[in-house]
Design an enzyme around this catalytic site. Structure first.
Site, mmCIF file in Angstrom:
data_model
loop_
_atom_site.group_PDB
_atom_site.id
_atom_site.type_symbol
_atom_site.label_atom_id
_atom_site.label_comp_id
_atom_site.label_asym_id
_atom_site.label_seq_id
_atom_site.Cartn_x
_atom_site.Cartn_y
_atom_site.Cartn_z
ATOM 1 N N ARG A 90 66.144 28.617 94.720
ATOM 2 C CA ARG A 90 66.151 27.258 95.305
ATOM 3 C C ARG A 90 66.283 26.282 94.146
ATOM 4 O O ARG A 90 65.417 26.238 93.267
ATOM 5 C CB ARG A 90 64.873 26.995 96.110
ATOM 6 C CG ARG A 90 64.714 25.527 96.471
ATOM 7 C CD ARG A 90 63.618 25.272 97.484
ATOM 8 N NE ARG A 90 64.030 25.671 98.816
ATOM 9 C CZ ARG A 90 63.428 25.264 99.941
ATOM 10 N NH1 ARG A 90 62.386 24.461 99.889
ATOM 11 N NH2 ARG A 90 63.865 25.660 101.117
ATOM 12 N N GLN A 116 68.868 28.741 106.400
ATOM 13 C CA GLN A 116 68.345 27.934 107.491
ATOM 14 C C GLN A 116 69.251 28.007 108.723
ATOM 15 O O GLN A 116 68.788 28.228 109.850
ATOM 16 C CB GLN A 116 68.218 26.466 107.036
ATOM 17 C CG GLN A 116 67.617 25.560 108.082
ATOM 18 C CD GLN A 116 66.163 25.894 108.358
ATOM 19 O OE1 GLN A 116 65.373 25.953 107.443
ATOM 20 N NE2 GLN A 116 65.827 26.117 109.614
ATOM 21 N N ASP A 154 66.816 16.022 110.443
ATOM 22 C CA ASP A 154 66.109 16.428 109.223
ATOM 23 C C ASP A 154 65.594 15.140 108.585
ATOM 24 O O ASP A 154 65.942 14.031 109.020
ATOM 25 C CB ASP A 154 67.111 17.150 108.296
ATOM 26 C CG ASP A 154 66.479 17.780 107.053
ATOM 27 O OD1 ASP A 154 65.234 17.820 106.964
ATOM 28 O OD2 ASP A 154 67.237 18.229 106.180
ATOM 29 N N CYS A 176 64.685 21.844 110.815
ATOM 30 C CA CYS A 176 64.411 22.884 109.818
ATOM 31 C C CYS A 176 62.974 22.820 109.311
ATOM 32 O O CYS A 176 62.455 23.805 108.814
ATOM 33 C CB CYS A 176 65.384 22.758 108.659
ATOM 34 S SG CYS A 176 65.288 21.188 107.768
HETATM 35 N N1 NVA Z 1 67.162 18.476 103.574
HETATM 36 C C1 NVA Z 1 65.842 18.892 103.205
HETATM 37 C C2 NVA Z 1 65.545 20.246 103.771
HETATM 38 C C3 NVA Z 1 64.204 20.811 103.423
HETATM 39 C C4 NVA Z 1 64.013 22.190 103.954
HETATM 40 C C5 NVA Z 1 65.699 18.884 101.690
HETATM 41 O O1 NVA Z 1 66.653 19.318 101.016
HETATM 42 O O2 NVA Z 1 64.672 18.436 101.179
HETATM 43 N N1 CP Z 2 63.079 24.672 106.126
HETATM 44 C C1 CP Z 2 62.709 25.004 104.880
HETATM 45 O O1 CP Z 2 63.494 25.516 104.072
HETATM 46 O O2 CP Z 2 61.401 24.750 104.600
HETATM 47 P P1 CP Z 2 60.661 24.854 103.188
HETATM 48 O O3 CP Z 2 61.160 23.711 102.342
HETATM 49 O O4 CP Z 2 59.208 24.731 103.524
HETATM 50 O O5 CP Z 2 61.006 26.161 102.550
#
Ligand code: NVA
Ligand code: CP
Length: 304
Positions: free
Chosen positions: A102, A132, A218, A258
């Site tokens: 990530r 996701q 989101d 999500c």
């Molecule tokens: N769009 C959000 C999704 C988190 C799971 C982010 O990137 O923070």
């Molecule tokens: N939806 C999602 O990826 O959640 P987290 O940021 O908690 O991993």
């Protein structure tokens, strides 16, 4: 060796296999049956951003498989002190069997994958969140059947999650209606062209939600964009999924998110906690679909 860096890395046929497999793995787990094909195998997980669902789903899934998941936060490793991503990849991939990353720019995970000896999974980048949407489509199918020919209304930011829905629209042949404020329109980054059958942009959330089968949203400020939070809160004020927005959609439409969610910002509590919401199944299914993904990347198609 295959990586899973964006949704379009897999074909529809591969997703259909993965969904069948995830259904089987889920049923087996619920029946209390042990299935441990990965005893002694390790999933390395590198997090440059926070997570609840992604960490827990990969970690629990790998434990159920009899293997181990190693949680690494970049700030506690040499990556956080400037070690080149190429070197980190070369080292870690000599010791583990599969890696989830990530991070920020997609180019970082691509550089990691180019230097890796083992499969690499995208656990969210600034540009995409393929795990996701794999879980989301599996969840929709569980509740309502095939997604082909359906309409997904996305009310909110043109971000990593909505950009992944867009790739999925072409692969599964459904339509994405995206409603966002002016100045936040979607930029397509994958060189594909998306015709009106698959993608339409709106500025009015009610028009975007009309006759939709899924309404989803989101946060307005994704991780990494925190400096824009105040401005975005103002700009997205009219892009909330309310009961009134849900009324534009089909009577049997579902609400998805999500997570994490901000009640009262991008979604009203009556919607996310209401009868049309399937967000908890959606979150749980991250684990089942990612287990199918790990198994597929390590073993290919499995019959049993
Ligand atoms: N769009 C959000 C999704 C988190 C799971 C982010 O990137 O923070
Ligand atoms: N939806 C999602 O990826 O959640 P987290 O940021 O908690 O991993």
């Amino acid at each position: 060796m295959r990586h899973y860096l964006q949704f379009k890395d897999f074909t529809r046929d591969e997703y259909e296999y993965l969904f069948e497999r995830a259904k089987k793995l889920k049923a087996r787990l619920k029946a209390g049956q042990l299935y441990q094909p990965f005893v002694g195998r390790v999933l390395g997980m590198i997090f440059e951003k926070s997570s609840t669902r992604t960490r827990v789903s990969f970690e629990a899934g790998m434990a159920q498989f009899g293997g181990h998941a190693m949680f690494m936060q970049s700030k506690d490793t040499q990556l956080g002190r400037g070690e080149p991503i190429e070197d980190v990849s070369k080292v870690i991939s000599r010791m583990v069997d599969i890696v989830m990353v990530r991070t920020f720019e997609q180019s970082i995970i691509e550089r990691f994958a180019e230097n890796s000896q083992v499969p690499v999974i995208n656990g969210l980048t600034n540009e995409y969140h393929p795990c996701q949407i794999m879980a989301d489509i599996f969840t929709y199918i569980e509740h309502r059947g095939p997604i082909t020919g359906k309409t997904v209304a996305w009310i909110g930011d043109s971000n990593n999650v909505s950009r992944t829905w867009l790739q999925a629209a072409k692969i599964f042949d459904f339509k994405l209606n995206l409603a966002c404020p002016r100045g936040y329109e979607m930029t397509v980054l994958d060189g594909e062209t998306y015709g009106k059958d698959h993608f339409e942009q709106f500025h009015d959330p009610y028009t975007a939600a009309r006759n939709a089968d899924i309404v989803t949203t989101d946060v307005s400020t994704s991780m990494g964009y925190e400096r824009e939070t105040l401005q975005r809160k103002k700009d997205f004020i009219n892009y909330k999924v309310s009961e009134k927005v849900m009324l534009q959609a089909k009577a049997d439409a579902v609400f998805m998110h999500c997570l994490p969610a901000h009640r009262g910002e991008e979604v009203d509590p009556e919607v996310i906690d209401g009868a049309q919401s399937i967000v908890w199944d959606e979150a749980e299914n991250r684990m089942h679909t990612q287990k199918a993904l790990i198994e597929y990347l390590l073993l290919g198609r499995v019959e049993d």
